[in-house]
Enzyme design. Structure first.
Site, mmCIF file in Angstrom:
data_model
loop_
_atom_site.group_PDB
_atom_site.id
_atom_site.type_symbol
_atom_site.label_atom_id
_atom_site.label_comp_id
_atom_site.label_asym_id
_atom_site.label_seq_id
_atom_site.Cartn_x
_atom_site.Cartn_y
_atom_site.Cartn_z
ATOM 1 N N SER A 102 20.455 49.467 -21.575
ATOM 2 C CA SER A 102 21.219 49.859 -20.397
ATOM 3 C C SER A 102 22.544 50.504 -20.806
ATOM 4 C CB SER A 102 21.411 48.643 -19.484
ATOM 5 O OG SER A 102 21.872 49.036 -18.211
ATOM 6 N N HIS A 112 14.434 47.998 -13.822
ATOM 7 C CA HIS A 112 15.539 48.058 -14.778
ATOM 8 C C HIS A 112 15.517 46.824 -15.667
ATOM 9 C CE1 HIS A 112 19.257 49.608 -16.387
ATOM 10 N NE2 HIS A 112 19.802 48.402 -16.283
ATOM 11 N N ASP A 170 12.900 52.764 -12.098
ATOM 12 C CA ASP A 170 14.140 52.018 -12.324
ATOM 13 C C ASP A 170 15.144 52.381 -11.223
ATOM 14 O OD1 ASP A 170 16.653 51.089 -13.223
ATOM 15 O OD2 ASP A 170 16.097 51.354 -15.322
#
Length: 429
Positions: free
Chosen positions: A206, A364, A335
């Protein structure tokens, strides 16, 4: 159409993928390695879309237990001074029987004797890991990905905790942002000196994937890392932010949750922020959404006029063009945080050093399988093991076409530098 959680997988890379050679002498390339190491993606059909996969990450899941010892580094950058914490995975029973209540679970500080004993001339591969927004070495998605490597006994690993995260203390008013590459750079330099024979690899999740990609772009051919994986990179932060703000769920669930995590982080370091900055902490701690936090903290701290300017400057899609080590990037197209519209298909298609692997499902940092496993751990481990133990890391062959940053039109004297940023940062290489 996906059927009972079976996701489609696609690969995007240069028409002529990076040439490599196995230790057995067999010719191969980066795309072939990625195709061989990314398994079919069969996810839990009850978590049938990106929202379900993403929200399920909030459930209480213990994940594989890992033990860490923490070392505190004093930053070597004149402008970005302060301290940051790096957690080293340990398997020695003598180092696993302690835990510090002030740190995340199964984590303790190195003793002075243990710190003095660090360093060796062994050649075991070493993995440098960056976590997501406001996370740390304790994150479940991270432990799922690296536990098989640690448990195999063949790898060493450390997690660079972003400043203030994972119960670390800050000694200035600086937290971190998506351009904050100086701490990982310092850690890698220290590892190269302390373990001179260990091949180093990178892994980012991320926001940590964004930071790692920016680092790789800035370093180009000079990075000591041999290869890397980035997972759920938001890539174009301004696009992902706008997409979140444009929907009810994105704005009122994800932006709120991300904003609350940064508000909690700021609250833990309120005394330092009050002491070392002019930030209005009372206002900062009253905010709700992530973009509000970025406007109130990131902008005045780093000199950006708006949060949108920060997002554009800190995005890593351009940096992907300058990556010069084998890089596998994994994203889910559904996502809701790292938006599909931000995925750098065009950039991946012109850089033979990169392969963008997209799955049609996964959310995600979700990718939950039946039984609770996490699919992303498989391609991460498979790729890193393949690169570390089966590929001749000195065999890279791209006909030198992309050795240097060569984007532009020489006839007209134009040049495009993928890592040129509006926030000028002296790298201290």
């Amino acid at each position: 159409m996906e059927w009972f959680g079976r996701a489609h997988i696609n690969f995007t890379t240069s028409p002529k993928s990076l040439g490599l050679k196995g230790k057995d002498g067999k010719e191969t390339d980066l795309l072939e390695i990625c195709r061989a190491t990314v398994p079919p993606c069969q996810l839990n059909p009850l978590l049938f879309n990106g929202h379900a996969q993403t929200m399920w990450t909030a459930t209480k899941s213990h994940g594989p237990p890992l033990h860490y010892r923490r070392k505190i580094f004093e930053a070597d950058h004149a402008e970005f001074n302060g301290s940051f914490a790096v957690d080293f995975a340990v398997t020695d029973p003598a180092l696993r029987d302690k835990a510090d209540d002030t740190l995340p679970p199964r984590t303790a500080y190195f003793t002075d004797d243990e710190l003095s004993a660090l360093g060796s001339d062994d050649d075991r591969p070493m993995l440098v890991i960056l976590h997501g927004l406001s996370g740390g070495s304790h994150e479940v998605y991270l432990r799922y990905a690296i536990a098989p490597l640690i448990d195999s006994g063949k790898w060493e690993a450390c997690v660079v905790n972003s400043r203030g995260c994972a119960n670390s203390k800050i000694t200035t008013g600086l937290l971190y942002n998506a351009r904050a590459t100086w701490d990982v750079r310092q850690t890698i330099k220290w590892l190269s000196k302390t373990y001179p024979n260990r091949p180093l690899f990178g892994l980012g999740f991320s926001l940590g994937a964004c930071i790692l990609t920016n680092y790789l772009g800035e370093e180009g051919t000079t990075t000591p890392l041999k290869a890397a994986v980035v997972v759920a990179n938001p890539w174009a932060l301004h696009i992902s932010s706008k997409m979140l703000q444009s929907s009810f769920i994105g704005h009122n669930i994800y932006q709120r949750a991300l904003g609350n995590s940064m508000k909690a982080l700021s609250s833990r370091h309120k005394d330092e922020l009050d002491k070392y900055t002019n930030i209005d902490t009372a206002h900062l701690l009253s905010l709700t959404y992530l973009y509000e936090f970025d406007r109130a903290y990131q902008c005045p701290t780093w000199g950006y006029p708006t949060e949108e300017a920060y997002y554009r400057d800190a995005s890593s899609s351009d940096a992907l063009l300058a990556v010069r080590v084998p890089l596998l990037a994994i994203n889910a197209e559904d996502d809701p945080i790292a938006s599909r519209l931000a995925l750098p298909y065009a950039e991946a298609a012109v850089n033979p050093y990169t392969v963008l692997c997209t799955t049609s499902l996964g959310g995600h940092l979700g990718w939950f399988e039946v039984g609770g496993g996490r699919w992303h751990a498989k391609p991460v481990c498979n790729f890193l093991n393949r690169m570390a133990f089966e590929v001749d890391l000195d065999s890279i062959n791209d006909n030198n076409a992309h050795r240097e940053r060569a984007y532009g039109n020489p006839k007209h004297g134009t040049n495009f530098d993928p890592t040129r940023r509006k926030m000028h940062v002296k790298l201290n290489k």
